[in-house]
Design an enzyme around this catalytic site. Sequence first.
Site, short mmCIF file in Angstrom:
data_model
loop_
_atom_site.label_atom_id
_atom_site.label_comp_id
_atom_site.label_asym_id
_atom_site.label_seq_id
_atom_site.Cartn_x
_atom_site.Cartn_y
_atom_site.Cartn_z
N GLU A 267 51.78 35.49 40.83
CA GLU A 267 51.12 34.27 40.99
C GLU A 267 50.32 34.17 39.55
O GLU A 267 49.46 34.98 39.32
CB GLU A 267 49.90 34.35 41.94
CG GLU A 267 50.21 34.28 43.45
CD GLU A 267 50.58 32.87 43.89
OE1 GLU A 267 50.71 31.98 42.90
OE2 GLU A 267 50.77 32.68 44.97
N CYS A 302 43.13 28.97 38.57
CA CYS A 302 44.57 29.01 38.11
C CYS A 302 44.85 27.51 38.40
O CYS A 302 45.65 26.87 37.71
CB CYS A 302 45.42 29.82 38.86
SG CYS A 302 45.26 29.94 40.64
P1 NAP Z 1 45.02 39.48 33.74
O1 NAP Z 1 44.39 40.03 32.46
O2 NAP Z 1 46.48 39.39 33.65
O3 NAP Z 1 44.69 40.57 34.73
C1 NAP Z 1 45.03 40.50 36.11
C2 NAP Z 1 44.95 41.86 37.11
O4 NAP Z 1 45.90 42.44 36.54
C3 NAP Z 1 43.35 42.47 36.78
O5 NAP Z 1 43.21 43.04 37.81
C4 NAP Z 1 43.88 43.48 35.45
O6 NAP Z 1 42.99 44.47 35.59
C5 NAP Z 1 45.46 43.80 35.89
N1 NAP Z 1 46.28 44.44 35.08
C6 NAP Z 1 46.19 44.38 33.77
N2 NAP Z 1 47.38 45.27 33.34
C7 NAP Z 1 48.08 45.71 34.32
C8 NAP Z 1 49.12 46.81 34.37
N3 NAP Z 1 49.66 46.98 33.15
N4 NAP Z 1 49.18 46.99 35.58
C9 NAP Z 1 48.76 46.64 36.82
N5 NAP Z 1 47.90 45.66 36.78
C10 NAP Z 1 47.22 45.54 35.48
O7 NAP Z 1 44.33 38.25 34.45
P2 NAP Z 1 42.74 37.74 34.21
O8 NAP Z 1 42.25 37.62 32.81
O9 NAP Z 1 41.93 38.71 35.21
O10 NAP Z 1 42.96 36.45 35.38
C11 NAP Z 1 43.06 35.28 34.61
C12 NAP Z 1 44.64 34.86 34.66
O11 NAP Z 1 45.07 34.76 35.89
C13 NAP Z 1 44.78 33.44 34.18
O12 NAP Z 1 46.00 33.10 33.42
C14 NAP Z 1 44.90 32.45 35.51
O13 NAP Z 1 45.56 31.50 35.46
C15 NAP Z 1 45.74 33.61 36.31
N6 NAP Z 1 45.59 33.35 37.67
C16 NAP Z 1 46.64 33.05 38.38
C17 NAP Z 1 46.60 32.60 39.86
C18 NAP Z 1 47.52 32.13 40.84
O14 NAP Z 1 47.27 32.00 41.81
N7 NAP Z 1 48.40 31.50 40.03
C19 NAP Z 1 45.13 32.71 40.46
C20 NAP Z 1 44.03 33.13 39.68
C21 NAP Z 1 44.31 33.49 38.41
P3 NAP Z 1 41.97 44.57 34.31
O15 NAP Z 1 41.01 43.68 34.89
O16 NAP Z 1 41.57 45.89 34.70
O17 NAP Z 1 42.62 44.31 33.22
#
Ligand code: NAP
Length: 505
Positions: A267, A302
């Site tokens: 997602e 999102c």
């Molecule tokens: P992110 O930086 O991609 O991080 C998401 C999650 O992934 C966090 O728990 C992060 O941990 C973890 N992560 C990072 N690197 C990883 C790896 N190599 N392996 C496994 N996990 C890893 O996103 P965010 O900044 O938290 O969230 C914002 C983004 O999420 C936006 O683009 C938003 O649109 C998207 N989003 C999408 C939806 C949907 O349903 N489509 C819903 C909500 C948000 P850390 O925090 O420790 O880095």
Amino acid sequence: MSVSHRTPPVETDGIDKAVVTDLWIDGSAREASDGATYSIHNPARPTELVGHAASATVDDVDAAVRAAHAAYRGWSALSYAERAERLNRIAEALVADEEDVARRSRLFCREHGKILKETLLEITRLGDRFRQSAAYAERLASDERVSGPPFDTIVTRQPRGVAALVVPWNWPLSILGAKLPQALMAGNTVVVKPSRNSALAPAQTLHRIAALLPPGVVNVLTGSASAIGDALIAHPLVRYVNFTGSVDVGRHVMKVAADNLTPVTLELGGNDAAIVCADAKLDEAAFLRMYLGAFMSSGQVCMALKRLYVHASRHDEVVDGLTATCERMIVGDGLLEETDMGPLNNAKQLKVVTDMIEQARAAGCEVRECGQVPDEALYADGYFQKPTLVHRPDPALDIVREEQFGPALPILSFDTEDEAVAQANDSRFGLCSSVWTEDPERAVALSRRLEAGFTYLNAHGPAAQDGRAPFGGFKHSGIGRNLGYEGVIQFQGYHSISAPSGWFG
Ligand code: NAP
Ligand code: MG
């Protein structure tokens, strides 16, 4: 946030003490294997310490996955009705203690920035989603049959095994509610990785859930993804990954999962368009729904409305109406009852959105920063940005093309519906969209032409989400669907049991 060794709780602002949260592995809370924690500060007052979360190590990842693997046989052997009963018990327990809910709500607000009304909404929504998944018990238990010569075949499903659930910071409990109950209902055991930017209230909530289940069924790893992310995704005992987050990290997760051929649901981001037709009903209630669609959680959603396309005949009316609504909003500390919009969650996200606003201003757009700020000093110190409307931007600007994930909304106009559909679909994203019209036929016809996994009518975003329907995106917005019945069966694989026709009797 900094990685440090365990620090004792200290008094902070007199409302709550700084909290310390542990990992949860194999039925009990434990510190990280090396005792490390990291600190989380309040985005409204970045010098205010809110608490410390355990910083998991690669050894902790291994222990958590092994515990989930060991618990899998027992949990997956329960009937759907038995698992549903446990899920319903969790739903009740999550909101049973009002004081605990209020305290977790405040903690969530202080570590995240979002207003109390929203933290409470997330906590309740999580419980609702446990109930919702449990309600599928009967439907899940009935196998399909494909019968008739030459074969009779039972098409059944089985859980996948250990599922890794990765949650972002923006809606950590609601998004958990779109994965965890479904994974458990389907018969999987899980390892949950909350985001390091909002880990304390999610960890406390997850501990309460895990404690109501057999050891190993739910395991929780807080900490930094750079330390443990790849180790979790690539672990050979992880059979399925359900990730919510950014496009770049999603792409990386998919590559890491590919080594072990582990299936993924992703997602990812969105850049949702709303199309306001010539016949839309535009009253105060509509402008409030539009405001919430774009600016709830300071736009860090999102499925937020991120591009507003208005029929030329209604353009000025929308600009005036939405401006008036935004001007009424109070921007400040989410803990205060009167606040409508809190800060962004972190400095990096604030910079993303303010850079886009500045780029639009430099390109000559009219930019209106709306809202009321009762505490200017707080506003200056915290990661705040008022609700901002960007008028008639060039479609090539970042505020139109990219995901702003903050409180800034570009408003563009169109003359024909074909033009509106073309502009809405001219995006690498395809998460959600909305159509605003009084005509149900036009609404559905236009919706069918939009490249999006979900279309809201006369509303947009989480407040209008029907959790019984599958949710997810096309194109760079992701792969697979969470929520609804489909959100449960994605945590399973099909298993066909076949015999010559008539053999089953
Ligand atoms: P992110 O930086 O991609 O991080 C998401 C999650 O992934 C966090 O728990 C992060 O941990 C973890 N992560 C990072 N690197 C990883 C790896 N190599 N392996 C496994 N996990 C890893 O996103 P965010 O900044 O938290 O969230 C914002 C983004 O999420 C936006 O683009 C938003 O649109 C998207 N989003 C999408 C939806 C949907 O349903 N489509 C819903 C909500 C948000 P850390 O925090 O420790 O880095
Ligand atoms: Mg955008």
